[in-house]
Design a protein around this motif. Sequence first.
Motif, PDB file in Angstrom:
ATOM      1  N   CYS A  82      23.574  74.667 -15.383  1.00 58.65           N
ATOM      2  CA  CYS A  82      23.308  73.398 -14.688  1.00 58.65           C
ATOM      3  C   CYS A  82      22.563  72.416 -15.581  1.00 58.65           C
ATOM      4  CB  CYS A  82      22.524  73.656 -13.401  1.00 58.65           C
ATOM      5  SG  CYS A  82      23.430  74.580 -12.143  1.00 58.65           S
ATOM      6  N   GLU A  83      21.611  72.916 -16.360  1.00 57.87           N
ATOM      7  CA  GLU A  83      20.840  72.033 -17.228  1.00 57.87           C
ATOM      8  C   GLU A  83      21.732  71.455 -18.333  1.00 57.87           C
ATOM      9  OE1 GLU A  83      17.607  69.861 -18.483  1.00 57.87           O
ATOM     10  OE2 GLU A  83      17.818  71.098 -16.676  1.00 57.87           O
TER      11      GLU A  83
ATOM     12  N   PRO B 169      31.608  74.027  -8.407  1.00 53.49           N
ATOM     13  CA  PRO B 169      30.583  74.084  -7.346  1.00 53.49           C
ATOM     14  C   PRO B 169      29.177  74.368  -7.855  1.00 53.49           C
ATOM     15  CG  PRO B 169      31.931  76.080  -7.336  1.00 53.49           C
ATOM     16  CD  PRO B 169      32.570  75.144  -8.308  1.00 53.49           C
ATOM     17  N   LEU B 170      29.040  74.941  -9.055  1.00 51.95           N
ATOM     18  CA  LEU B 170      27.708  75.274  -9.562  1.00 51.95           C
ATOM     19  C   LEU B 170      27.013  74.072 -10.182  1.00 51.95           C
ATOM     20  CD1 LEU B 170      25.488  77.311 -10.250  1.00 51.95           C
ATOM     21  CD2 LEU B 170      26.749  77.851 -12.359  1.00 51.95           C
ATOM     22  N   CYS B 171      27.684  73.398 -11.093  1.00 50.81           N
ATOM     23  CA  CYS B 171      27.015  72.347 -11.865  1.00 50.81           C
ATOM     24  C   CYS B 171      27.441  70.933 -11.486  1.00 50.81           C
ATOM     25  CB  CYS B 171      27.243  72.558 -13.354  1.00 50.81           C
ATOM     26  SG  CYS B 171      28.968  72.393 -13.869  1.00 50.81           S
ATOM     27  N   GLY B 172      28.500  70.771 -10.687  1.00 53.39           N
ATOM     28  CA  GLY B 172      28.918  69.446 -10.243  1.00 53.39           C
ATOM     29  C   GLY B 172      29.798  68.683 -11.203  1.00 53.39           C
ATOM     30  N   LEU B 173      30.083  69.243 -12.381  1.00 46.64           N
ATOM     31  CA  LEU B 173      31.021  68.596 -13.291  1.00 46.64           C
ATOM     32  C   LEU B 173      32.453  68.864 -12.838  1.00 46.64           C
ATOM     33  CD1 LEU B 173      29.532  69.385 -16.825  1.00 46.64           C
ATOM     34  CD2 LEU B 173      29.202  67.334 -15.439  1.00 46.64           C
TER      35      LEU B 173
ATOM     36  N   GLY C 289      32.993  64.076 -11.769  1.00 46.01           N
ATOM     37  CA  GLY C 289      31.534  64.046 -11.793  1.00 46.01           C
ATOM     38  C   GLY C 289      30.963  62.674 -11.497  1.00 46.01           C
ATOM     39  N   ASN C 290      31.796  61.611 -11.641  1.00 52.55           N
ATOM     40  CA  ASN C 290      31.306  60.257 -11.393  1.00 52.55           C
ATOM     41  C   ASN C 290      31.554  59.794  -9.968  1.00 52.55           C
ATOM     42  OD1 ASN C 290      30.660  60.141 -14.128  1.00 52.55           O
ATOM     43  ND2 ASN C 290      32.656  59.312 -14.682  1.00 52.55           N
TER      44      ASN C 290
ATOM     45  N   LEU D 290      24.951  66.896 -20.597  1.00 53.93           N
ATOM     46  CA  LEU D 290      26.252  66.295 -20.894  1.00 53.93           C
ATOM     47  C   LEU D 290      26.478  65.029 -20.057  1.00 53.93           C
ATOM     48  CD1 LEU D 290      28.579  69.429 -21.160  1.00 53.93           C
ATOM     49  CD2 LEU D 290      27.669  68.023 -23.008  1.00 53.93           C
ATOM     50  N   SER D 291      26.119  65.087 -18.778  1.00 54.99           N
ATOM     51  CA  SER D 291      26.306  63.925 -17.909  1.00 54.99           C
ATOM     52  C   SER D 291      25.510  62.726 -18.404  1.00 54.99           C
ATOM     53  CB  SER D 291      25.895  64.273 -16.471  1.00 54.99           C
ATOM     54  OG  SER D 291      26.711  65.297 -15.937  1.00 54.99           O
TER      55      SER D 291
END
Length: 372
Positions: free
Chosen positions: A270-271, A215-219, A6-7, A276-277
């Motif tokens: 996603c939210e 692919p949905l949330c990017g984590l 994610g980073n 979390l991010s």
Amino acid sequence: MDSAPGNDLNAIQTELSRLEAYRRRIYLGVLTLTIAIILLSWAFRENGDPFIAVAYPVFAVVLAGLCVALWRGATSLRIMEITLVATVSTMILSRLAWHFGFGDPLGDHLLLLAGGHYWAVGILIVGGFITLGYRGGLVTGVATFLFSGALATYEVLGCFLAAGEHCHNWVYLARIHLFLAVLLALTSAGTFLRERIWSAFTRAETLQHWANTDPLCGLANRRGADHFLSAEAALADRYQRPLTIILIDIDQFKGINDDHGHKVGDCVICELADILSNTVRGVDLAARWGGDEFLVATPGVDLRAARHAAERCRRAVEKSPIAGVSVTVTVGIAEYLPGKGTDDAINRADAMLYRAKAAGRNRVIAEACELA
């Protein structure tokens, strides 16, 4: 150790910005040196050389303007690179054409031509590849070589037709152009290989990124989380530093999908990923573990500190509706035990998660400190 997937995007954007700033500084340095060369040539010019007397100050002013534009970032770097190559090419090739037209290139001025001008032609060829890449450099290099070769061929043929006394000096011009041809071939080959290798590495890194990213949330996905946990567990075993596993489950997520639709459910996923991010540190891992369950790994953080962080996250989710829906999460926490493996810590965190659900959901339960 691999970073959390994610980073990666932020790291890439930061690196690209740093490289662009570095390139601008390099171009500023090169332009400054070029202006200094032009002014020295103008100050110590031979008498009767109107090209240097008139054209060089003009080129110096134009290059100074490019320096200011580069320093202020007035336009995109690519446009500046094209403008820079076009300006320098015009200066070098027009000077070369002037020398062939008015400088007796096969006679007394042959040494001046070879030592004073063709080195600049060679720099132009190499600089075109460095500045514009393989395709732009190849166009610039071939055009420069053909232009210089046409000037030399025209001069040599004219000398033989006029039965001049210095026509035998054509061999020096031939050797110079053979050198330029070798320089063009080597530089183009080197640039081509560099770009192909860079492209291959980029594709490999992109494939690795998507293989380890949800692919949905990017984590990070489960695969990416497994890689991260394996590396951190090895460090925890070696240096006896804490590693805490946090499992987060969205309460009644099936009901959210049933009552509000899967689009709203995706928005909730996603939210929560964004929350979390923004909550975890840069060295932590936030991953979508599967479905509506998330995993957070916190290297160097003990059970007590991890519980406080999880509680802050739980309150942040509870505080505001997501996509118009009130959402809560349940959290289970366990600390990694050296030598036991990450699956053991995940299973114990999962057990804490089920205890929290059985206790009524929307709460954080951490494994007893005595067990850790």
